[in-house]
Design a protein around this motif. Structure first.
Motif, short mmCIF file in Angstrom:
data_model
loop_
_atom_site.label_atom_id
_atom_site.label_comp_id
_atom_site.label_asym_id
_atom_site.label_seq_id
_atom_site.Cartn_x
_atom_site.Cartn_y
_atom_site.Cartn_z
N HIS A 1 5.33 0.22 8.20
CA HIS A 1 6.50 -0.14 8.96
C HIS A 1 6.62 1.36 9.51
N VAL A 2 6.79 1.04 10.96
CA VAL A 2 6.73 2.31 11.76
C VAL A 2 8.30 2.42 12.30
N THR A 3 8.73 3.50 12.23
CA THR A 3 10.12 3.79 12.86
C THR A 3 10.08 4.75 14.04
N ILE A 4 10.07 4.57 15.19
CA ILE A 4 9.90 5.65 16.13
C ILE A 4 11.07 6.29 16.89
N PHE A 5 11.18 7.58 16.86
CA PHE A 5 12.19 8.35 17.47
C PHE A 5 11.58 8.67 18.89
N LEU A 6 12.33 8.58 19.91
CA LEU A 6 12.02 8.88 21.26
C LEU A 6 12.72 9.82 21.62
N ILE A 7 12.28 11.16 21.92
CA ILE A 7 13.24 12.12 22.60
C ILE A 7 13.01 12.09 24.03
N GLY A 8 14.40 12.15 24.91
CA GLY A 8 14.24 12.13 26.30
C GLY A 8 14.96 12.85 26.79
N VAL A 9 14.66 13.27 28.37
CA VAL A 9 15.46 14.29 28.98
C VAL A 9 16.91 13.49 29.41
N ASP A 10 18.09 13.93 29.70
CA ASP A 10 19.25 13.33 30.15
C ASP A 10 19.15 12.71 31.63
N GLY A 11 19.39 11.48 31.88
CA GLY A 11 19.41 11.07 33.12
C GLY A 11 18.13 10.84 33.72
N CYS A 12 16.94 10.53 32.91
CA CYS A 12 15.62 10.60 33.28
C CYS A 12 15.12 8.97 33.37
N PRO A 13 14.84 8.39 34.55
CA PRO A 13 14.51 6.97 34.47
C PRO A 13 13.36 6.80 33.70
N HIS A 14 12.47 7.64 33.71
CA HIS A 14 10.89 7.59 32.83
C HIS A 14 11.33 7.42 31.36
N HIS A 15 12.13 8.09 30.80
CA HIS A 15 12.64 8.07 29.66
C HIS A 15 13.22 6.50 29.33
N HIS A 16 14.08 5.91 29.82
CA HIS A 16 14.77 4.86 29.65
C HIS A 16 13.57 3.53 29.95
N ARG A 17 12.76 3.74 30.89
CA ARG A 17 11.55 2.74 31.03
C ARG A 17 10.83 2.73 29.89
N HIS A 18 10.46 3.95 29.38
CA HIS A 18 9.40 3.87 28.01
C HIS A 18 10.24 3.26 26.77
N ALA A 19 11.72 3.67 27.03
CA ALA A 19 12.45 2.88 25.93
C ALA A 19 12.74 1.56 25.89
N ASN A 20 12.65 0.93 27.20
CA ASN A 20 12.73 -0.59 27.41
C ASN A 20 11.45 -1.00 26.80
N GLU A 21 10.21 -0.37 26.92
CA GLU A 21 9.02 -0.77 26.59
C GLU A 21 9.11 -1.11 24.89
N LEU A 22 9.40 0.15 24.48
CA LEU A 22 9.57 0.42 22.71
C LEU A 22 10.48 -1.00 22.47
N GLN A 23 11.46 -1.13 23.01
CA GLN A 23 12.36 -2.26 22.45
C GLN A 23 11.86 -3.58 22.56
N ARG A 24 11.05 -3.81 23.69
CA ARG A 24 10.50 -4.97 23.62
C ARG A 24 9.39 -5.23 22.51
N ILE A 25 8.34 -4.30 22.22
CA ILE A 25 7.78 -4.20 20.99
C ILE A 25 8.35 -4.53 19.87
N SER A 26 9.52 -3.69 19.48
CA SER A 26 10.43 -3.88 18.37
C SER A 26 11.12 -5.59 18.32
N ASP A 27 11.32 -5.89 19.29
CA ASP A 27 11.85 -7.24 19.31
C ASP A 27 10.64 -8.30 18.81
N VAL A 28 9.56 -8.21 18.98
CA VAL A 28 8.40 -9.06 18.64
C VAL A 28 7.75 -8.63 17.52
N ASN A 29 7.67 -7.38 16.97
CA ASN A 29 6.92 -7.04 15.84
C ASN A 29 7.99 -6.37 14.97
N HIS A 30 8.40 -6.94 13.97
CA HIS A 30 9.54 -6.53 12.88
C HIS A 30 9.04 -5.45 12.05
#
Length: 745
Positions: free
Chosen positions: A669-698
């Motif tokens: 079981h892997v718990t991921i912590f993603l550190i990002g820059v404030d107001g950075c679209p790249h960070h939120h784009r990667h966060a959305n990708e990780l959320q999609r993986i988390s949704d399908v892989n418990h």
């Protein structure tokens, strides 16, 4: 040796590859039977007259070499017969058999492509930095009417020098009926078969000065993205439709159906002959009883003469064409079946291999889909089988500079993927990951990868949803307050309410920490500036460095875990960048000292760290697991669960490969912590990708933070997901207390 000496100069004229690559091709082809060798070489060289002549000569030369070798062996045997009987005794046991690694056209092309794939990717990134191009999808351009020796043209000439590698890769992965293309700038657009050159505008526009490197135009870049997305979708649909239509209409695994089709064809042929005989008898009877001036007799005679005339010219009747077509379909079905069986036997040679593969397919949720492909879509099944889609990722790939999952996919440049709908993916790992997500059991509808524009729109929408963090988590000891970077916390995107999917942690579970130490962890945080979809530069963000936030989170997390499970010795810490390093066991007392051993710098290759963590885990629990020479450690029923905290500050270059590997594991079981820059679209784009993986892989959980981070809030959310149960605020506050270390701890 004689065969190699003859074939090497011949093959070099047909394939523009280095000598070592050509020798590997010759050795592999020489190990195959004649028919398989011819098929393999034709797949690499094509069907030009020169290629066919080489293939014929190759088989003839190696047959002569085999005869000479057999004669020499016979002579040696005759000379050995004079030895005494003691020398003729067989050894008491059979010597171990060394299995030759399985290979095919895709594997061979992959080996050759991997040699300079990473070098070309690194060279492109260096050029983009040198010329101020910040979008990874844009290559530098410099159009001139004269010979130019600038870095851009040198890079373009290097790309052209890889045309032989690209042709070899294309022939290995193309489906029947497809044609290869490239983006050779020396080929005029009117003569190019590249569909993107005529239908997609350049991000630089049409008119640029020739005396220096061009600058991308925001409007043209946006138009280029729209046109590329539209063309990708069109070509993907057409390609999938074509290959679906080419799949056999009969079941290749049912001998009764194949034999039935053959017998129906035979019966039809016999019936045609019987009808022709009856027609001939009727014509005789009619000629006796009917007047010669009868019109029907004349018509019949003319038809008979016309049929004879057509037959003399070699023109087949519709019935004969149907019979020939049926014969061809049946022969193709049997050839396809034999190819699949040979590939399966080569890839999975014994029961242990097949068991590991079966377990992997079940864990990923692909058992029924793979069975359907094998039974109803065998052409696509064989194609994906050759690319290794149905088995675990080989462990050797994690440490390699490049591997088939790292290969870039460039629709505009003709660098192909594996599936029919390969256009639009960044690399082969992303393509395979989404293919699995779209076809695994339990998936509803197509889980398509968002295109660039959709991904950016979703990232901006996520960024706009950020709110102030809960005030009860305020701490004067947070890194942003100690460093005085700016006042207060940044707005945060609140995670979804916690839901337990995996079982809660038990005392036998093994907790480890995996830390990203790539160069960006020590950079001053910056965010990109956009003009539409074009990055024009970067702005500084007033927040602590990512390495300082990571250290603070690790300290809070390990202290709380020590209070929870009373493991005051500490937890294993591994770091990764371009390589992985085991730092040691960390706890509250030694964290500062251990942190001084960490070296920051390099790329972000999470698979190197993941393999190191797996090795550490199975070294502790090797008695309950087995080790496979290709697929690595395989957990047994008694193997304890690995619970991993992974800290990242951006997208790893092999993140899709890592996510793909996790889909086939039930012991981690892997718990991921993603550190990002404030107001950075790249960070939120990667966060959305990780959320999609988390949704399908418990087995994967995910938390992110941006800017000035509320560390207590982040730690509380990480602990919930790591331990697998809802932790109340009062329990969390008890876990936060400093661990009661003894003198000997």
């Amino acid at each position: 040796m004689a065969l190699e000496q003859w074939a090497l100069p011949q093959l070099s004229e047909l394939l523009p590859l280095d000598e070592e690559s050509l020798k590997q091709i010759i050795v592999y082809a020489d190990a195959l039977p004649d028919a398989k060798a011819a098929e393999h070489l034709q797949g690499l060289l094509g069907d030009s007259p020169q290629a066919l002549e080489f293939i014929t000569s190759f088989n003839r030369h190696r047959s002569a070499a085999a005869v000479a070798k057999a004669r020499q062996a016979s002579d040696n045997k005759d000379s050995e017969e004079v030895n005494d009987s003691k020398d003729e005794e067989l050894p008491a046991y059979a010597p171990p058999l060394h299995r030759r690694p399985h290979t095919n056209a895709v594997i061979e092309a992959g080996h050759i492509r991997a040699r300079d794939e990473q070098q070309m990717q690194n060279l492109l990134q260096s050029l983009q930095i040198q010329y101020g191009i910040y979008n990874s999808e844009i290559e530098p351009e410099h159009d001139t009417d004269y010979y130019c020796n600038c870095p851009i043209h040198n890079y373009m000439r290097l790309k052209i020098s890889r045309s032989g590698v690209q042709d070899m890769w294309s022939r290995a992965v193309m489906y029947p009926g497809e044609k290869a293309y490239n983006d050779n700038y020396q080929t005029p657009t009117i003569f190019s078969s590249n569909p993107y050159r005529r239908r997609v505008i350049s991000p630089y526009g049409y008119y640029q000065p020739a005396w220096g490197p061009q600058k991308p135009n925001p409007d043209c870049h946006a138009m280029s993205i729209h046109q590329t997305i539209q063309l990708n979708n069109t070509l993907n649909r057409e390609a999938q439709g074509r290959i679906d239509a080419q799949e056999p209409k009969i079941t290749i695994w049912d001998d009764s159906e194949l034999n039935g089709a053959m017998s129906n064809m035979t019966i039809a042929t016999a019936g045609d002959q019987k009808r022709r005989a009856e027609n001939s008898s009727d014509e005789k009877r009619q000629s006796i009883s009917v007047s010669p001036r009868n019109d029907s007799t004349e018509t019949s005679g003319k038809s008979s003469k016309l049929a004879s005339f057509r037959k003399s010219l070699g023109i087949r009747s519709s019935e004969e064409k149907a019979v020939a077509k049926s014969k061809k379909e049946i022969a193709h079905a049997r050839e396809l079946r034999n190819a699949i069986l040979a590939e399966e036997q080569g890839r999975w040679p014994d029961e242990q291999w097949r068991q590991i593969v079966a377990v992997y397919q079940e864990k990923v949720g692909m058992t029924r889909k793979i069975a359907h492909l094998r039974g109803r879509q065998p052409i696509q099944y064989l194609h994906l089988l050759r690319a290794g889609y149905f088995e675990p990722i080989p462990v050797a790939w994690a440490g390699a500079a490049s591997n088939p999952l790292k290969f870039s996919i460039e629709a505009t440049g003709g660098w192909r993927g594996i599936t029919p709908m390969w256009r639009g993916y960044e690399d082969a790992a992303e393509e395979r990951l989404y293919w699995v997500l779209n076809h695994r059991e339990g998936s509803v509808g197509m889980r398509l990868k968002p295109d660039f524009i959709s991904a950016m729109d979703m990232a901006r929408a996520r960024m706009a949803s950020a709110v102030e963090p809960p005030p009860e988590y305020y701490s004067v000891n947070d890194t942003c307050h100690l460093n005085h970077t700016s006042s207060g916390y940044s707005k945060q995107v609140m995670p979804a309410p916690f839901r337990a999917y995996d079982r809660p942690a038990v005392s036998t579970d093994d907790t480890m920490v995996l830390l990203d130490v790539s160069g960006s962890m020590d950079f001053d945080p910056v965010r990109p500036n956009y003009n539409k979809y074009l990055i024009t530069g970067y702005s500084r963000s007033t927040q602590p460095k990512n390495k300082d936030v990571a250290k603070a989170i690790i300290r809070r997390f390990t202290d709380a875990m020590a209070n929870h499970d009373h493991n005051f010795r500490g937890y294993d810490l591994t770091t990764f960048s371009s390589q992985a390093h085991y730092i040691g066991m960390i706890n509250h007392q030694n964290l500062d000292a251990m942190w001084r051993n960490i070296r920051i710098g390099g790329g972000t290759r999470v698979m190197t760290g993941w393999q190191k963590v797996k090795e550490l885990h199975f070294q502790k629990h090797s008695a309950s697991a087995i080790h496979h020479p290709v697929y690595g450690w395989q957990a047994g029923p008694e193997t304890p669960m690995l619970r991993l905290l992974l800290l990242l500050d951006g997208e790893a270059t092999d993140m899709d490969e890592f996510e793909l590997d996790l889909l086939g594991l039930s012991w981690a079981h892997v718990t991921i912590f993603l550190i990002g820059v404030d107001g950075c679209p790249h960070h939120h784009r990667h966060a959305n990708e990780l959320q999609r993986i988390s949704d399908v892989n418990h087995h994967v959980s995910f938390i992110d933070a941006q800017g000035n981070t509320p560390e207590r809030f982040v730690t509380h959310e990480l602990l919930k997901r790591h331990l697998g149960y809802e932790i109340s605020m009062s329990e969390f506050e008890q876990m936060e207390e400093l661990p009661p270390y003894s003198v000997t701890a």
